[in-house]
Write a protein that holds these residues in place. Structure first.
Motif, mmCIF file in Angstrom:
data_model
loop_
_atom_site.group_PDB
_atom_site.id
_atom_site.type_symbol
_atom_site.label_atom_id
_atom_site.label_comp_id
_atom_site.label_asym_id
_atom_site.label_seq_id
_atom_site.Cartn_x
_atom_site.Cartn_y
_atom_site.Cartn_z
ATOM 1 N N VAL A 1 -4.551 -4.103 9.380
ATOM 2 C CA VAL A 1 -3.164 -3.673 9.546
ATOM 3 C C VAL A 1 -2.902 -2.587 8.511
ATOM 4 O O VAL A 1 -3.296 -2.728 7.355
ATOM 5 C CB VAL A 1 -2.184 -4.848 9.337
ATOM 6 C CG1 VAL A 1 -0.743 -4.389 9.443
ATOM 7 C CG2 VAL A 1 -2.463 -5.978 10.319
ATOM 8 N N ALA A 2 -2.236 -1.494 8.926
ATOM 9 C CA ALA A 2 -1.994 -0.389 7.998
ATOM 10 C C ALA A 2 -0.587 0.182 8.145
ATOM 11 O O ALA A 2 -0.044 0.259 9.252
ATOM 12 C CB ALA A 2 -3.021 0.721 8.219
ATOM 13 N N ASN A 3 -0.008 0.536 7.011
ATOM 14 C CA ASN A 3 1.236 1.318 6.922
ATOM 15 C C ASN A 3 2.438 0.729 7.648
ATOM 16 O O ASN A 3 3.198 1.442 8.294
ATOM 17 C CB ASN A 3 0.988 2.746 7.409
ATOM 18 C CG ASN A 3 -0.070 3.430 6.580
ATOM 19 O OD1 ASN A 3 -0.055 3.346 5.355
ATOM 20 N ND2 ASN A 3 -1.010 4.082 7.238
ATOM 21 N N MET A 4 2.630 -0.589 7.502
ATOM 22 C CA MET A 4 3.777 -1.239 8.132
ATOM 23 C C MET A 4 5.014 -1.078 7.253
ATOM 24 O O MET A 4 4.959 -1.315 6.048
ATOM 25 C CB MET A 4 3.495 -2.723 8.343
ATOM 26 C CG MET A 4 2.346 -2.988 9.306
ATOM 27 S SD MET A 4 2.631 -2.393 10.975
ATOM 28 C CE MET A 4 3.647 -3.685 11.606
ATOM 29 N N ASN A 5 6.108 -0.688 7.870
ATOM 30 C CA ASN A 5 7.401 -0.574 7.184
ATOM 31 C C ASN A 5 8.109 -1.919 7.225
ATOM 32 O O ASN A 5 8.128 -2.582 8.261
ATOM 33 C CB ASN A 5 8.304 0.455 7.881
ATOM 34 C CG ASN A 5 7.723 1.836 7.823
ATOM 35 O OD1 ASN A 5 7.397 2.348 6.769
ATOM 36 N ND2 ASN A 5 7.576 2.457 8.993
ATOM 37 N N ASP A 6 8.693 -2.317 6.098
ATOM 38 C CA ASP A 6 9.503 -3.531 6.031
ATOM 39 C C ASP A 6 10.899 -3.174 6.510
ATOM 40 O O ASP A 6 11.594 -2.373 5.889
ATOM 41 C CB ASP A 6 9.535 -4.044 4.596
ATOM 42 C CG ASP A 6 10.276 -5.360 4.445
ATOM 43 O OD1 ASP A 6 10.986 -5.774 5.384
ATOM 44 O OD2 ASP A 6 10.131 -5.973 3.385
ATOM 45 N N ASN A 7 11.330 -3.744 7.631
ATOM 46 C CA ASN A 7 12.654 -3.453 8.192
ATOM 47 C C ASN A 7 13.764 -4.255 7.526
ATOM 48 O O ASN A 7 14.929 -4.080 7.853
ATOM 49 C CB ASN A 7 12.655 -3.712 9.702
ATOM 50 C CG ASN A 7 11.677 -2.814 10.421
ATOM 51 O OD1 ASN A 7 11.417 -1.688 10.011
ATOM 52 N ND2 ASN A 7 11.101 -3.317 11.488
ATOM 53 N N GLY A 8 13.391 -5.157 6.611
ATOM 54 C CA GLY A 8 14.383 -5.907 5.855
ATOM 55 C C GLY A 8 14.900 -7.157 6.532
ATOM 56 O O GLY A 8 15.738 -7.850 5.997
ATOM 57 N N ASP A 9 14.444 -7.482 7.710
ATOM 58 C CA ASP A 9 14.916 -8.676 8.420
ATOM 59 C C ASP A 9 13.734 -9.533 8.888
ATOM 60 O O ASP A 9 13.775 -10.122 9.957
ATOM 61 C CB ASP A 9 15.790 -8.269 9.611
ATOM 62 C CG ASP A 9 15.059 -7.372 10.602
ATOM 63 O OD1 ASP A 9 13.902 -6.970 10.323
ATOM 64 O OD2 ASP A 9 15.634 -7.068 11.667
ATOM 65 N N ASN A 10 12.681 -9.546 8.057
ATOM 66 C CA ASN A 10 11.433 -10.244 8.374
ATOM 67 C C ASN A 10 10.707 -9.630 9.558
ATOM 68 O O ASN A 10 9.888 -10.280 10.204
ATOM 69 C CB ASN A 10 11.647 -11.740 8.602
ATOM 70 C CG ASN A 10 11.956 -12.458 7.312
ATOM 71 O OD1 ASN A 10 11.440 -12.108 6.259
ATOM 72 N ND2 ASN A 10 12.812 -13.452 7.385
ATOM 73 N N CYS B 1 0.868 -1.193 0.000
ATOM 74 C CA CYS B 1 0.000 0.000 0.000
ATOM 75 C C CYS B 1 0.899 1.236 0.000
ATOM 76 O O CYS B 1 1.207 1.795 1.035
ATOM 77 C CB CYS B 1 -0.984 -0.007 1.161
ATOM 78 S SG CYS B 1 -0.261 -0.128 2.809
ATOM 79 N N GLY B 2 1.379 1.587 -1.180
ATOM 80 C CA GLY B 2 2.222 2.769 -1.306
ATOM 81 C C GLY B 2 3.616 2.601 -0.733
ATOM 82 O O GLY B 2 4.130 3.503 -0.083
ATOM 83 N N GLY B 3 4.227 1.429 -0.949
ATOM 84 C CA GLY B 3 5.579 1.192 -0.448
ATOM 85 C C GLY B 3 5.615 0.666 0.978
ATOM 86 O O GLY B 3 6.683 0.418 1.529
ATOM 87 N N LYS B 4 4.471 0.520 1.594
ATOM 88 C CA LYS B 4 4.367 -0.066 2.931
ATOM 89 C C LYS B 4 3.450 -1.274 2.796
ATOM 90 O O LYS B 4 3.002 -1.610 1.711
ATOM 91 C CB LYS B 4 3.813 0.954 3.911
ATOM 92 C CG LYS B 4 4.742 2.144 4.072
ATOM 93 C CD LYS B 4 4.282 3.088 5.129
ATOM 94 C CE LYS B 4 5.285 4.235 5.210
ATOM 95 N NZ LYS B 4 5.221 4.894 6.476
ATOM 96 N N TYR B 5 3.167 -1.952 3.902
ATOM 97 C CA TYR B 5 2.285 -3.112 3.857
ATOM 98 C C TYR B 5 1.019 -2.856 4.666
ATOM 99 O O TYR B 5 1.068 -2.276 5.749
ATOM 100 C CB TYR B 5 2.993 -4.367 4.378
ATOM 101 C CG TYR B 5 3.990 -4.872 3.391
ATOM 102 C CD1 TYR B 5 3.599 -5.681 2.336
ATOM 103 C CD2 TYR B 5 5.324 -4.501 3.477
ATOM 104 C CE1 TYR B 5 4.519 -6.125 1.398
ATOM 105 C CE2 TYR B 5 6.242 -4.934 2.544
ATOM 106 C CZ TYR B 5 5.830 -5.744 1.508
ATOM 107 O OH TYR B 5 6.734 -6.172 0.572
ATOM 108 N N CYS B 6 -0.092 -3.301 4.088
ATOM 109 C CA CYS B 6 -1.387 -3.248 4.748
ATOM 110 C C CYS B 6 -1.994 -4.638 4.685
ATOM 111 O O CYS B 6 -1.621 -5.446 3.843
ATOM 112 C CB CYS B 6 -2.313 -2.251 4.047
ATOM 113 S SG CYS B 6 -1.767 -0.534 4.192
ATOM 114 N N GLY B 7 -2.934 -4.897 5.575
ATOM 115 C CA GLY B 7 -3.641 -6.173 5.577
ATOM 116 C C GLY B 7 -5.122 -5.950 5.778
ATOM 117 O O GLY B 7 -5.526 -5.348 6.771
#
Length: 128
Positions: A73-82, A44-50
């Motif tokens: 779930v809204a606007n979660m940033n992927d920290n790159g380490d799962n 969702c715009g470079g972040k993750y939503c559910g």
């Protein structure tokens, strides 16, 4: 030259695998009424939503929910380490939104919702 091409392909593949890691549908842990939901994650715009896509009662029968189609779930940033952070999780039953973080291990997603220093964690399992 082949080594550079191989490294570039591996880097692209690793990035795609990581992006696909959280994609898909996860089954929530049962709420206080024994209901479970199916939450589909997407970019969702470079972040993750559910968003909630289906709900079931404690007997496994599909039930209607006013929250179907809405982001849980809204606007979660992927920290790159799962791990994912910086977003929110909405509890439709209480109609409250909490700061959230998530950690993916295989097909298990640990989802935490927090108010100040108090957090509640659920374990969601990949359904698809």
């Amino acid at each position: 030259m082949k080594a550079y091409l191989y490294a570039a392909v591996m880097a692209l593949t690793a990035g795609m695998a990581q992006a696909d890691g959280i994609s898909g549908i996860f089954q929530t842990q049962a709420n206080d009424q024994g209901h479970i939901g199916m939450v589909e994650f997407y970019d969702c715009g470079g972040k993750y939503c559910g968003k909630l896509v289906r709900s079931f009662d404690k007997s496994g029968n599909e039930i209607a929910s006013n929250a179907t189609g809405k982001n849980i779930v809204a606007n979660m940033n992927d920290n790159g380490d799962n791990s994912f952070s910086g977003g929110t999780i909405w509890d439709p039953g209480a109609d409250k939104t909490y700061k959230s973080k998530m950690t993916l291990k295989g097909n298990t997603l640990s989802v935490s919702g927090c108010v100040t220093v108090f957090c509640k964690t659920q374990t969601w399992r990949r359904a698809q």
